[in-house]
Design a protein around this motif. Structure first.
Motif, PDB file in Angstrom:
ATOM      1  N   ARG A  64       0.853  -1.200   0.000  1.00  0.00           N
ATOM      2  CA  ARG A  64       0.000   0.000   0.000  1.00  0.00           C
ATOM      3  C   ARG A  64       0.884   1.243   0.000  1.00  0.00           C
ATOM      4  O   ARG A  64       1.829   1.336   0.788  1.00  0.00           O
ATOM      5  CB  ARG A  64      -0.890   0.004   1.242  1.00  0.00           C
ATOM      6  CG  ARG A  64      -1.609   1.323   1.388  1.00  0.00           C
ATOM      7  CD  ARG A  64      -2.614   1.355   2.508  1.00  0.00           C
ATOM      8  NE  ARG A  64      -3.025   2.756   2.692  1.00  0.00           N
ATOM      9  CZ  ARG A  64      -4.220   3.133   3.128  1.00  0.00           C
ATOM     10  NH1 ARG A  64      -5.114   2.231   3.438  1.00  0.00           N
ATOM     11  NH2 ARG A  64      -4.503   4.416   3.276  1.00  0.00           N
ATOM     12  N   ASP A  82       0.735   5.522   0.084  1.00  0.00           N
ATOM     13  CA  ASP A  82      -0.026   6.758   0.260  1.00  0.00           C
ATOM     14  C   ASP A  82       0.825   7.929  -0.193  1.00  0.00           C
ATOM     15  O   ASP A  82       1.967   8.056   0.243  1.00  0.00           O
ATOM     16  CB  ASP A  82      -0.411   6.930   1.730  1.00  0.00           C
ATOM     17  CG  ASP A  82      -1.460   5.914   2.158  1.00  0.00           C
ATOM     18  OD1 ASP A  82      -2.635   6.097   1.804  1.00  0.00           O
ATOM     19  OD2 ASP A  82      -1.079   4.901   2.795  1.00  0.00           O
ATOM     20  N   ILE A 134      -1.992   7.652   8.092  1.00  0.00           N
ATOM     21  CA  ILE A 134      -1.061   6.575   8.460  1.00  0.00           C
ATOM     22  C   ILE A 134      -1.338   6.061   9.875  1.00  0.00           C
ATOM     23  O   ILE A 134      -1.194   4.869  10.143  1.00  0.00           O
ATOM     24  CB  ILE A 134       0.412   7.060   8.361  1.00  0.00           C
ATOM     25  CG1 ILE A 134       0.708   7.610   6.965  1.00  0.00           C
ATOM     26  CG2 ILE A 134       1.385   5.943   8.737  1.00  0.00           C
ATOM     27  CD1 ILE A 134       0.593   6.640   5.824  1.00  0.00           C
ATOM     28  N   ALA A 167       0.375   2.844  12.045  1.00  0.00           N
ATOM     29  CA  ALA A 167       0.953   1.786  11.196  1.00  0.00           C
ATOM     30  C   ALA A 167       2.423   2.093  10.906  1.00  0.00           C
ATOM     31  O   ALA A 167       2.738   3.194  10.478  1.00  0.00           O
ATOM     32  CB  ALA A 167       0.169   1.695   9.887  1.00  0.00           C
ATOM     33  N   THR A 187       5.327   2.791   9.056  1.00  0.00           N
ATOM     34  CA  THR A 187       5.419   3.115   7.631  1.00  0.00           C
ATOM     35  C   THR A 187       6.570   4.079   7.386  1.00  0.00           C
ATOM     36  O   THR A 187       6.626   5.125   8.020  1.00  0.00           O
ATOM     37  CB  THR A 187       4.106   3.826   7.182  1.00  0.00           C
ATOM     38  OG1 THR A 187       2.993   3.017   7.543  1.00  0.00           O
ATOM     39  CG2 THR A 187       4.083   4.077   5.692  1.00  0.00           C
ATOM     40  N   GLU A 247       8.802  -3.318   2.217  1.00  0.00           N
ATOM     41  CA  GLU A 247       7.864  -2.742   3.187  1.00  0.00           C
ATOM     42  C   GLU A 247       6.425  -3.025   2.760  1.00  0.00           C
ATOM     43  O   GLU A 247       6.094  -2.911   1.594  1.00  0.00           O
ATOM     44  CB  GLU A 247       8.053  -1.220   3.260  1.00  0.00           C
ATOM     45  CG  GLU A 247       9.459  -0.778   3.593  1.00  0.00           C
ATOM     46  CD  GLU A 247       9.793  -0.949   5.066  1.00  0.00           C
ATOM     47  OE1 GLU A 247       8.860  -1.180   5.867  1.00  0.00           O
ATOM     48  OE2 GLU A 247      10.985  -0.843   5.414  1.00  0.00           O
ATOM     49  N   ARG A 302       3.972  -1.079   3.587  1.00  0.00           N
ATOM     50  CA  ARG A 302       3.383   0.239   3.316  1.00  0.00           C
ATOM     51  C   ARG A 302       4.468   1.273   3.119  1.00  0.00           C
ATOM     52  O   ARG A 302       5.522   1.194   3.764  1.00  0.00           O
ATOM     53  CB  ARG A 302       2.532   0.695   4.508  1.00  0.00           C
ATOM     54  CG  ARG A 302       1.241  -0.030   4.655  1.00  0.00           C
ATOM     55  CD  ARG A 302       0.413   0.586   5.763  1.00  0.00           C
ATOM     56  NE  ARG A 302      -0.091   1.906   5.386  1.00  0.00           N
ATOM     57  CZ  ARG A 302      -1.154   2.469   5.953  1.00  0.00           C
ATOM     58  NH1 ARG A 302      -1.795   1.852   6.918  1.00  0.00           N
ATOM     59  NH2 ARG A 302      -1.559   3.650   5.577  1.00  0.00           N
ATOM     60  N   LEU A 303       4.182   2.246   2.272  1.00  0.00           N
ATOM     61  CA  LEU A 303       5.091   3.384   2.091  1.00  0.00           C
ATOM     62  C   LEU A 303       4.249   4.651   1.991  1.00  0.00           C
ATOM     63  O   LEU A 303       3.116   4.607   1.498  1.00  0.00           O
ATOM     64  CB  LEU A 303       5.892   3.255   0.793  1.00  0.00           C
ATOM     65  CG  LEU A 303       6.942   2.164   0.685  1.00  0.00           C
ATOM     66  CD1 LEU A 303       7.510   2.143  -0.739  1.00  0.00           C
ATOM     67  CD2 LEU A 303       8.068   2.392   1.694  1.00  0.00           C
ATOM     68  N   ALA A 304       4.821   5.771   2.447  1.00  0.00           N
ATOM     69  CA  ALA A 304       4.153   7.061   2.270  1.00  0.00           C
ATOM     70  C   ALA A 304       5.152   8.030   1.636  1.00  0.00           C
ATOM     71  O   ALA A 304       6.345   8.009   1.972  1.00  0.00           O
ATOM     72  CB  ALA A 304       3.671   7.601   3.607  1.00  0.00           C
TER      73      ALA A 304
END
Ligand code: ADE
Length: 248
Positions: free
Chosen positions: A2, A4, A75, A78, A80, A103, A105-107
Motif C-alpha cells: 500500500r 499513500d 497513516i 501503522a 510506515t 515494506e 506500506r510506504l508514504a
C-alpha cells in the motif's frame, strides 16, 4: 503493497499510475495507491498550505500543520516509512528501490514551492530521497519515478518472465545490445552468434557485451558489480581492444 501519496497536485499522478504495468498491478490488487490532497487537511478558511519564509528570502514555504495532519490521520500508528522527495535527499538507487519494496506500506510527501517547513523533516519524515542532481518543479515527478522503480520489485507486479532481478543495474552491469526480428533489416544483420542456437556461446557473448558497454559508458559501476574471474579476464581483453590503435 500500500502506497499513500501526499501532494498538492494529485491529478499529476493520474496518467502515469493508470497505464501499463502499474495499472495492471492495481487492478490485480498487488499494489494499492492512494492519493491525498494536502489542502484538504488545512485548518484555516482559505486552506492555506504555504506561507512566507521566516527571515525573508524568495518564494513560499509549505506550512507544517496540513502535512502533519494529513499524514497522521491517514497513516496513524501503522509502521510506515515516510519519504520526503526533495533535491536535498540521499540519491535514489536500484538498491534503495529493492529495500523499499520489502515494506508492506510506504508514504511519500511531495515538496513544492521553495521548500517545506523544516519541522516536517525533523519530526515527521523518516527518509528523504532525491532522484538526481537537478531541480524539478516539485516532488511529484520524483515520487512517480520512485514508485515505479519500487513497484517492479514487489512480487507479482512484473510477469514471471520479466523479473526485476535480471535487468540492468540488478546485476550491477548495463545491459548489452538486444535484437528481434527481422534478422536482416536493410544492410544491418543481427549478430550470427545470437542465431546460432548455442546457448552457452550466446550467454558468454551477452555477458561480454554487458561488460563492454559498462566499461565504455559507466566504468564507475564496475567497482560495485559482482564479477567472476572470467569477467576479469574478459574486461582485460576488452580494455586491450579499446586502447589498441586500429590495425588497418
Ligand atoms: N523535488 C525537486 N527536485 C527534486 C529531485 N531532484 N528529486 C526529488 N525531489 C525533487
Amino acid at each position: 503493497m500500500r502506497i499513500d501519496v501526499f501532494t498538492l497536485f494529485p491529478a499529476m499522478f493520474l496518467g502515469p499510475l493508470q497505464e501499463s504495468i502499474l495499472k495492471r498491478a492495481q487492478e490485480r490488487g498487488t499494489l494499492a495507491i492512494y492519493l491525498h490532497q494536502i489542502r484538504d487537511y488545512a485548518f484555516d478558511r482559505h486552506q492555506m498550505t504555504d506561507d512566507l519564509p521566516y527571515g525573508g528570502g524568495q518564494g513560499m514555504v509549505m506550512r507544517p500543520e496540513p502535512i502533519f495532519r494529513a499524514v497522521q490521520s491517514v497513516i496513524g500508528a501503522a509502521p510506515t516509512p515516510i519519504v520526503l522527495l526533495s533535491p536535498q535527499g540521499r540519491q535514489f538507487t536500484q538498491a534503495i528501490a529493492r529495500d523499499l519494496a520489502q515494506e508492506p506500506r510506504l508514504a511519500f510527501i511531495c515538496g513544492h514551492y521553495e521548500g517545506i517547513d523544516e519541522r516536517v523533516r525533523e519530526h515527521l519524515v523518516t527518509d528523504e530521497l532525491s532522484i538526481g542532481d537537478y531541480v524539478l518543479t516539485g516532488g511529484e515527478l520524483a515520487a512517480m519515478v520512485v514508485i515505479d522503480a519500487v513497484a517492479r520489485f514487489v512480487p507479482g507486479v512484473l510477469g514471471a518472465d520479466e523479473g526485476a532481478e535480471d535487468d540492468s543495474y540488478a546485476s550491477g552491469l548495463l545491459e548489452g545490445p538486444q535484437y528481434t526480428r527481422p534478422a536482416t533489416f536493410g544492410p544491418w544483420e543481427v549478430p550470427a552468434i545470437l542465431r546460432s542456437g548455442n546457448h552457452a556461446a550466446v550467454a558468454r557473448w551477452q555477458r561480454r557485451m554487458a561488460l563492454k558497454r559498462t566499461l565504455e559508458r559507466r566504468p564507475d559501476l564496475l567497482q560495485q558489480a559482482t564479477l567472476s574471474d572470467e569477467d576479469g579476464r574478459t574486461l582485460t581483453e576488452i580494455s586491450a581492444d579499446l586502447t589498441e590503435p586500429d590495425a588497418g
